[in-house]
Write a protein that holds these residues in place. Structure first.
Motif, PDB file in Angstrom:
ATOM      1  N   TYR A  86       0.854  -1.183   0.000  1.00  0.00           N
ATOM      2  CA  TYR A  86       0.000   0.000   0.000  1.00  0.00           C
ATOM      3  C   TYR A  86       0.894   1.240   0.000  1.00  0.00           C
ATOM      4  CZ  TYR A  86      -3.578  -3.376   1.106  1.00  0.00           C
ATOM      5  OH  TYR A  86      -4.422  -4.451   1.045  1.00  0.00           O
ATOM      6  N   MET A  87       0.364   2.354  -0.450  1.00  0.00           N
ATOM      7  CA  MET A  87       1.133   3.589  -0.506  1.00  0.00           C
ATOM      8  C   MET A  87       0.769   4.488   0.668  1.00  0.00           C
ATOM      9  SD  MET A  87       1.889   7.036  -2.144  1.00  0.00           S
ATOM     10  CE  MET A  87       0.281   7.565  -2.319  1.00  0.00           C
ATOM     11  N   ILE A  88       1.781   4.990   1.350  1.00  0.00           N
ATOM     12  CA  ILE A  88       1.611   5.948   2.440  1.00  0.00           C
ATOM     13  C   ILE A  88       1.870   7.337   1.887  1.00  0.00           C
ATOM     14  CG2 ILE A  88       2.624   6.825   4.581  1.00  0.00           C
ATOM     15  CD1 ILE A  88       3.215   3.969   5.373  1.00  0.00           C
ATOM     16  N   TYR A  89       1.005   8.267   2.254  1.00  0.00           N
ATOM     17  CA  TYR A  89       1.196   9.668   1.881  1.00  0.00           C
ATOM     18  C   TYR A  89       0.975  10.518   3.130  1.00  0.00           C
ATOM     19  CZ  TYR A  89       0.546  14.205  -0.331  1.00  0.00           C
ATOM     20  OH  TYR A  89       0.656  15.523  -0.680  1.00  0.00           O
ATOM     21  N   ILE A  90       2.014  11.244   3.531  1.00  0.00           N
ATOM     22  CA  ILE A  90       1.940  12.139   4.685  1.00  0.00           C
ATOM     23  C   ILE A  90       2.221  13.551   4.186  1.00  0.00           C
ATOM     24  CG2 ILE A  90       2.940  12.762   6.918  1.00  0.00           C
ATOM     25  CD1 ILE A  90       3.757   9.803   7.199  1.00  0.00           C
TER      26      ILE A  90
END
Length: 110
Positions: A86-90
């Motif tokens: 999954y892709m994390i975006y902060i």
């Protein structure tokens, strides 16, 4: 003799820490009591601007929070998600006003 003159002044110095962001690359939400929830480690970001999102491979948001004390347990709408990456975006604003973006992957291992 000349008169003695003393001068004093007060100065406030604000030191901003550098921005630090970190997340694990994998976690194991398998109900064994270890490594069940993934949190974003953040330092140097205005927490009023903090955003933490997880996307699946099709770009759909499966998790979202604005509170760094709330982590992701590998579910979406109460259902366990499959082993996958999954892709994390902060995102947020640093304490000195700079926009921050952080992207990385995380893998669910069951």
């Amino acid at each position: 003799t000349l008169p003695v003159c003393t001068v004093s002044d007060t100065m406030t110095v604000i030191v901003y820490d550098k921005v630090e962001l970190a997340t694990p690359t994998a976690f194991t939400p398998n109900n064994d009591g270890e490594n069940e929830i993934v949190y974003a480690y953040v330092k140097g970001i205005d927490l009023n601007t903090f955003s933490f999102k997880i996307f699946n491979r099709w770009g759909e948001i499966v998790f979202e929070t604005n509170d760094p004390n709330i982590g992701w347990d590998g579910t979406n709408d109460g259902k366990q998600l499959e082993m996958d990456t999954y892709m994390i975006y902060i995102s947020g604003i640093s304490l000195i006003g700079q926009p921050i973006e952080y992207k990385t992957d995380i893998t669910i291992i069951r």
